[in-house]
Design a protein around this motif. Structure first.
Motif, PDB file in Angstrom:
ATOM      1  N   LEU A  96     -44.665 -12.346  11.378  1.00 19.78           N
ATOM      2  CA  LEU A  96     -45.974 -12.933  11.687  1.00 19.78           C
ATOM      3  C   LEU A  96     -45.919 -14.452  11.683  1.00 19.78           C
ATOM      4  CD1 LEU A  96     -48.780 -10.817   9.958  1.00 19.78           C
ATOM      5  CD2 LEU A  96     -48.549 -11.378  12.378  1.00 19.78           C
ATOM      6  N   CYS A  97     -45.079 -15.016  10.837  1.00 22.19           N
ATOM      7  CA  CYS A  97     -44.920 -16.470  10.816  1.00 22.19           C
ATOM      8  C   CYS A  97     -44.363 -16.953  12.148  1.00 22.19           C
ATOM      9  CB  CYS A  97     -43.999 -16.886   9.666  1.00 22.19           C
ATOM     10  SG  CYS A  97     -43.711 -18.660   9.568  1.00 22.19           S
ATOM     11  N   LYS A  98     -43.367 -16.265  12.664  1.00 18.74           N
ATOM     12  CA  LYS A  98     -42.787 -16.639  13.960  1.00 18.74           C
ATOM     13  C   LYS A  98     -43.789 -16.448  15.087  1.00 18.74           C
ATOM     14  CE  LYS A  98     -37.862 -16.043  13.047  1.00 18.74           C
ATOM     15  NZ  LYS A  98     -36.607 -15.346  13.403  1.00 18.74           N
ATOM     16  N   ALA A 119     -46.211 -19.330  14.935  1.00 16.84           N
ATOM     17  CA  ALA A 119     -45.497 -20.541  15.348  1.00 16.84           C
ATOM     18  C   ALA A 119     -45.320 -20.571  16.859  1.00 16.84           C
ATOM     19  CB  ALA A 119     -44.144 -20.617  14.657  1.00 16.84           C
ATOM     20  N   LEU A 120     -44.995 -19.408  17.434  1.00 15.90           N
ATOM     21  CA  LEU A 120     -44.809 -19.307  18.882  1.00 15.90           C
ATOM     22  C   LEU A 120     -46.111 -19.644  19.611  1.00 15.90           C
ATOM     23  CD1 LEU A 120     -42.499 -18.500  20.827  1.00 15.90           C
ATOM     24  CD2 LEU A 120     -43.522 -16.240  20.938  1.00 15.90           C
ATOM     25  N   LEU A 121     -47.237 -19.097  19.129  1.00 16.27           N
ATOM     26  CA  LEU A 121     -48.529 -19.398  19.750  1.00 16.27           C
ATOM     27  C   LEU A 121     -48.890 -20.873  19.598  1.00 16.27           C
ATOM     28  CD1 LEU A 121     -50.639 -16.277  18.718  1.00 16.27           C
ATOM     29  CD2 LEU A 121     -49.820 -16.871  21.004  1.00 16.27           C
ATOM     30  N   PHE A 122     -48.537 -21.456  18.453  1.00 12.13           N
ATOM     31  CA  PHE A 122     -48.815 -22.869  18.222  1.00 12.13           C
ATOM     32  C   PHE A 122     -48.070 -23.740  19.230  1.00 12.13           C
ATOM     33  CE2 PHE A 122     -47.134 -26.781  16.315  1.00 12.13           C
ATOM     34  CZ  PHE A 122     -48.311 -27.469  16.083  1.00 12.13           C
ATOM     35  N   TYR A 123     -46.769 -23.516  19.388  1.00 14.96           N
ATOM     36  CA  TYR A 123     -45.980 -24.351  20.285  1.00 14.96           C
ATOM     37  C   TYR A 123     -46.270 -24.045  21.753  1.00 14.96           C
ATOM     38  CZ  TYR A 123     -43.386 -26.186  16.324  1.00 14.96           C
ATOM     39  OH  TYR A 123     -43.047 -26.829  15.157  1.00 14.96           O
ATOM     40  N   PRO A 167     -36.712 -20.179  22.122  1.00  8.37           N
ATOM     41  CA  PRO A 167     -35.587 -20.413  21.191  1.00  8.37           C
ATOM     42  C   PRO A 167     -36.011 -20.543  19.735  1.00  8.37           C
ATOM     43  CG  PRO A 167     -35.308 -21.747  23.158  1.00  8.37           C
ATOM     44  CD  PRO A 167     -36.670 -21.124  23.252  1.00  8.37           C
ATOM     45  N   LEU A 168     -37.298 -20.830  19.491  1.00  8.17           N
ATOM     46  CA  LEU A 168     -37.784 -20.931  18.119  1.00  8.17           C
ATOM     47  C   LEU A 168     -37.651 -19.613  17.362  1.00  8.17           C
ATOM     48  CD1 LEU A 168     -41.031 -22.987  18.762  1.00  8.17           C
ATOM     49  CD2 LEU A 168     -38.989 -23.814  17.600  1.00  8.17           C
ATOM     50  N   LEU A 169     -37.650 -18.501  18.109  1.00 10.77           N
ATOM     51  CA  LEU A 169     -37.555 -17.191  17.475  1.00 10.77           C
ATOM     52  C   LEU A 169     -36.224 -16.988  16.758  1.00 10.77           C
ATOM     53  CD1 LEU A 169     -39.199 -14.944  20.227  1.00 10.77           C
ATOM     54  CD2 LEU A 169     -40.245 -15.817  18.135  1.00 10.77           C
ATOM     55  N   SER A 170     -35.213 -17.754  17.158  1.00 11.74           N
ATOM     56  CA  SER A 170     -33.891 -17.624  16.518  1.00 11.74           C
ATOM     57  C   SER A 170     -33.767 -18.496  15.268  1.00 11.74           C
ATOM     58  CB  SER A 170     -32.793 -18.007  17.514  1.00 11.74           C
ATOM     59  OG  SER A 170     -32.926 -19.371  17.903  1.00 11.74           O
ATOM     60  N   MET A 171     -34.792 -19.330  14.997  1.00  8.33           N
ATOM     61  CA  MET A 171     -34.734 -20.236  13.849  1.00  8.33           C
ATOM     62  C   MET A 171     -35.486 -19.644  12.661  1.00  8.33           C
ATOM     63  SD  MET A 171     -35.459 -23.890  15.709  1.00  8.33           S
ATOM     64  CE  MET A 171     -34.515 -24.403  17.150  1.00  8.33           C
ATOM     65  N   PRO A 172     -35.059 -19.950  11.449  1.00  5.97           N
ATOM     66  CA  PRO A 172     -35.809 -19.489  10.268  1.00  5.97           C
ATOM     67  C   PRO A 172     -37.124 -20.241  10.138  1.00  5.97           C
ATOM     68  CG  PRO A 172     -34.015 -20.949   9.615  1.00  5.97           C
ATOM     69  CD  PRO A 172     -33.866 -20.728  11.087  1.00  5.97           C
ATOM     70  N   MET A 173     -38.231 -19.527   9.991  1.00  6.27           N
ATOM     71  CA  MET A 173     -39.552 -20.153   9.920  1.00  6.27           C
ATOM     72  C   MET A 173     -40.113 -20.191   8.497  1.00  6.27           C
ATOM     73  SD  MET A 173     -40.691 -21.176  12.887  1.00  6.27           S
ATOM     74  CE  MET A 173     -40.081 -21.083  14.561  1.00  6.27           C
ATOM     75  N   THR A 174     -39.674 -19.258   7.644  1.00  6.49           N
ATOM     76  CA  THR A 174     -40.200 -19.220   6.279  1.00  6.49           C
ATOM     77  C   THR A 174     -39.132 -19.671   5.290  1.00  6.49           C
ATOM     78  OG1 THR A 174     -39.553 -16.899   6.014  1.00  6.49           O
ATOM     79  CG2 THR A 174     -41.787 -17.336   6.810  1.00  6.49           C
ATOM     80  N   ASN A 175     -39.574 -20.107   4.131  1.00 11.06           N
ATOM     81  CA  ASN A 175     -38.657 -20.525   3.076  1.00 11.06           C
ATOM     82  C   ASN A 175     -39.326 -20.307   1.723  1.00 11.06           C
ATOM     83  OD1 ASN A 175     -36.147 -21.876   2.160  1.00 11.06           O
ATOM     84  ND2 ASN A 175     -37.587 -23.412   1.388  1.00 11.06           N
ATOM     85  N   GLU A 176     -38.607 -19.674   0.812  1.00  7.46           N
ATOM     86  CA  GLU A 176     -39.151 -19.451  -0.528  1.00  7.46           C
ATOM     87  C   GLU A 176     -38.853 -20.657  -1.407  1.00  7.46           C
ATOM     88  OE1 GLU A 176     -39.221 -16.106  -4.113  1.00  7.46           O
ATOM     89  OE2 GLU A 176     -38.069 -15.743  -2.259  1.00  7.46           O
ATOM     90  N   GLU A 177     -39.910 -21.285  -1.900  1.00  8.31           N
ATOM     91  CA  GLU A 177     -39.782 -22.467  -2.741  1.00  8.31           C
ATOM     92  C   GLU A 177     -39.457 -22.060  -4.183  1.00  8.31           C
ATOM     93  OE1 GLU A 177     -40.025 -25.561  -1.423  1.00  8.31           O
ATOM     94  OE2 GLU A 177     -40.256 -24.560   0.522  1.00  8.31           O
ATOM     95  N   PRO A 178     -38.925 -23.007  -4.994  1.00  6.21           N
ATOM     96  CA  PRO A 178     -38.585 -22.685  -6.397  1.00  6.21           C
ATOM     97  C   PRO A 178     -39.770 -22.201  -7.226  1.00  6.21           C
ATOM     98  CG  PRO A 178     -37.557 -24.754  -5.720  1.00  6.21           C
ATOM     99  CD  PRO A 178     -38.472 -24.350  -4.611  1.00  6.21           C
ATOM    100  N   ASN A 179     -40.992 -22.626  -6.860  1.00  5.59           N
ATOM    101  CA  ASN A 179     -42.170 -22.225  -7.636  1.00  5.59           C
ATOM    102  C   ASN A 179     -42.747 -20.882  -7.184  1.00  5.59           C
ATOM    103  OD1 ASN A 179     -43.191 -22.983  -5.185  1.00  5.59           O
ATOM    104  ND2 ASN A 179     -44.398 -24.701  -5.949  1.00  5.59           N
ATOM    105  N   CYS A 219     -44.398 -21.491   5.550  1.00 11.52           N
ATOM    106  CA  CYS A 219     -44.244 -21.013   6.933  1.00 11.52           C
ATOM    107  C   CYS A 219     -44.431 -22.174   7.902  1.00 11.52           C
ATOM    108  CB  CYS A 219     -45.271 -19.915   7.214  1.00 11.52           C
ATOM    109  SG  CYS A 219     -45.431 -19.458   8.965  1.00 11.52           S
ATOM    110  N   MET A 220     -43.465 -22.357   8.784  1.00  8.99           N
ATOM    111  CA  MET A 220     -43.539 -23.352   9.858  1.00  8.99           C
ATOM    112  C   MET A 220     -43.717 -24.772   9.303  1.00  8.99           C
ATOM    113  SD  MET A 220     -45.750 -22.955  13.382  1.00  8.99           S
ATOM    114  CE  MET A 220     -47.131 -23.970  12.883  1.00  8.99           C
ATOM    115  N   GLU A 221     -43.045 -25.071   8.208  1.00 10.83           N
ATOM    116  CA  GLU A 221     -43.054 -26.410   7.644  1.00 10.83           C
ATOM    117  C   GLU A 221     -41.775 -27.136   8.037  1.00 10.83           C
ATOM    118  OE1 GLU A 221     -45.559 -27.717   6.257  1.00 10.83           O
ATOM    119  OE2 GLU A 221     -46.796 -25.991   5.681  1.00 10.83           O
ATOM    120  N   TYR A 222     -41.853 -28.452   8.157  1.00  4.43           N
ATOM    121  CA  TYR A 222     -40.709 -29.222   8.641  1.00  4.43           C
ATOM    122  C   TYR A 222     -39.427 -29.005   7.828  1.00  4.43           C
ATOM    123  CZ  TYR A 222     -37.544 -33.095   9.254  1.00  4.43           C
ATOM    124  OH  TYR A 222     -36.403 -33.830   9.433  1.00  4.43           O
TER     125      TYR A 222
END
Length: 370
Positions: free
Chosen positions: A105-107, A110-114, A167-179, A184-187
């Protein structure tokens, strides 16, 4: 030789490792989870209602469609698709930059945004070129304004947009932070991509620089042409076509300046800094805040695009004015109905007329008796 001196051999991996240690990137979530949902909720309501109204106006008149209306219709579709993805982004910001809905869902969002960003830029450029041809070169390039050619141009634009975004679909969009938060879709999630600064600088020039130069060139040539015609024919200034062309391009420039310029300038300056030296965590945090603000401004385009339709589509303008007149008349009627003592001004006025007429008749009958 230590690892720190060897790190510059791989610029992208260096920055991704360095940024893992940055724990302050989302320290602004306290105010962001209040402000951003409020702004995006307004964008969602205004953008969706304005674009649905435009679609309501364009669809029944599809047989009378012209080049300007086709470009506007494609812009409407792009904005509506983006608006449908906004509720999930609003939820993400309200939860303090937390995305529990999965990578898929994050991707998708992100796809709709771009897609909305690139489609908006390209179709606004097409609108400006279309107005330029209509006023400056109406005979030489009139074939580009014929409906079947415009439809082919729109298909080509969508193909380019998909080539830019898929091509964005091949990139990781989510990341689990230490906390425990999942972003999702952060730089920072994109910094693992090799050669990122060069890719983004190229995207800024192709996706923003060239369209902006094209729009400004069209506007300059159009104004020069109208000024030249005005010297030879004073009726040119009163021409509806000229006013329509100027209105469309002025609205397009306004949307570009307000929505797209801050984001692309912000992105460009940070990518240049990354190529020159190593930004620290403080600079990256400041960039994160500026990105959230400039992306917010860029997403305003879906609620500002209806102003373009106001000048570009005659039916849209009439429909909006008709709705405004109806709203004003309904408001006036409600004021009349809720006037003091439960009576309307007209009723009070009529009572006064009846009373004065009865007084006049009594005085007249008494004079006759005398």
């Amino acid at each position: 030789m230590t690892m720190e001196t060897q790190a510059p051999l791989n610029v992208s991996s260096f920055f991704s490792k360095e940024n893992v240690n940055c724990t302050n990137l989302y320290d602004h979530r306290g105010w962001a989870k209040v402000l951003l949902p409020m702004v995006y909720t307004g964008v969602f309501i205004v953008g969706l209602s304005g674009n649905l109204l435009a679609l309501h106006v364009i669809w029944p008149n599809v047989k009378k469609i012209n080049s300007t209306t086709i470009y506007s219709a494609n812009l409407v579709v792009s904005d509506i698709l983006f608006s449908l993805a906004l509720p999930l982004r609003i939820l993400y910001y309200a939860m303090g930059f937390h995305w529990p809905m999965g990578e898929g869902l994050c991707k998708a969002t992100a796809l709709l945004f771009y897609i909305n960003m690139y489609a908006g830029v390209n179709f606004m450029t097409c609108l400006s070129v279309d107005r330029f041809i209509a006023v400056v070169l109406p005979l030489r390039f009139s074939r580009f304004r014929k409906v079947h050619n415009v439809r082919n141009i729109c298909i080509a634009v969508w193909a380019v947009v998909l080539a830019q975004t898929l091509p964005l679909l091949s990139m990781p969009m989510t990341n689990e932070e230490p906390n425990g938060y999942i972003t999702c879709m952060e730089y920072p999630n994109f910094e693992k991509v090799e050669g990122l600064p060069f890719m983004l600088i190229g995207a800024v020039f192709l996706g923003y620089g060239i369209p902006l130069i094209t729009i400004l060139a069209c506007y300059s040539a159009l104004c020069s042409k109208l000024r030249l015609l005005a010297k030879t024919n004073q009726l040119t200034e009163k021409s509806g076509r000229s006013r329509k062309a100027i209105g469309v391009i002025c609205c397009v420039i306004l949307v570009f300046v307000v929505c797209y310029s801050p984001y692309h300038v912000d992105l460009l300056q940070y990518m240049i800094r990354k190529l020159l030296y190593r930004p620290d965590c403080g600079e990256l945090h400041d960039f994160q805040i500026s990105l959230h603000i400039t992306v917010c401004l860029m997403n305003l385009n879906s609620s500002l695009d209806p102003f373009i339709y106001f000048f570009a589509c005659k039916g849209y303008k009439k429909k909006v004015l008709k709705l405004l007149k109806r709203q004003v008349s309904m408001s006036f009627s409600s004021v009349v109905r809720t006037s003091p003592d439960g009576s309307s001004p007209d009723g009070i006025g009529s009572d006064k007329i009846h009373m004065s007429s009865r007084t006049y008749l009594r005085e007249r009958s008494s004079m006759i008796k005398k």
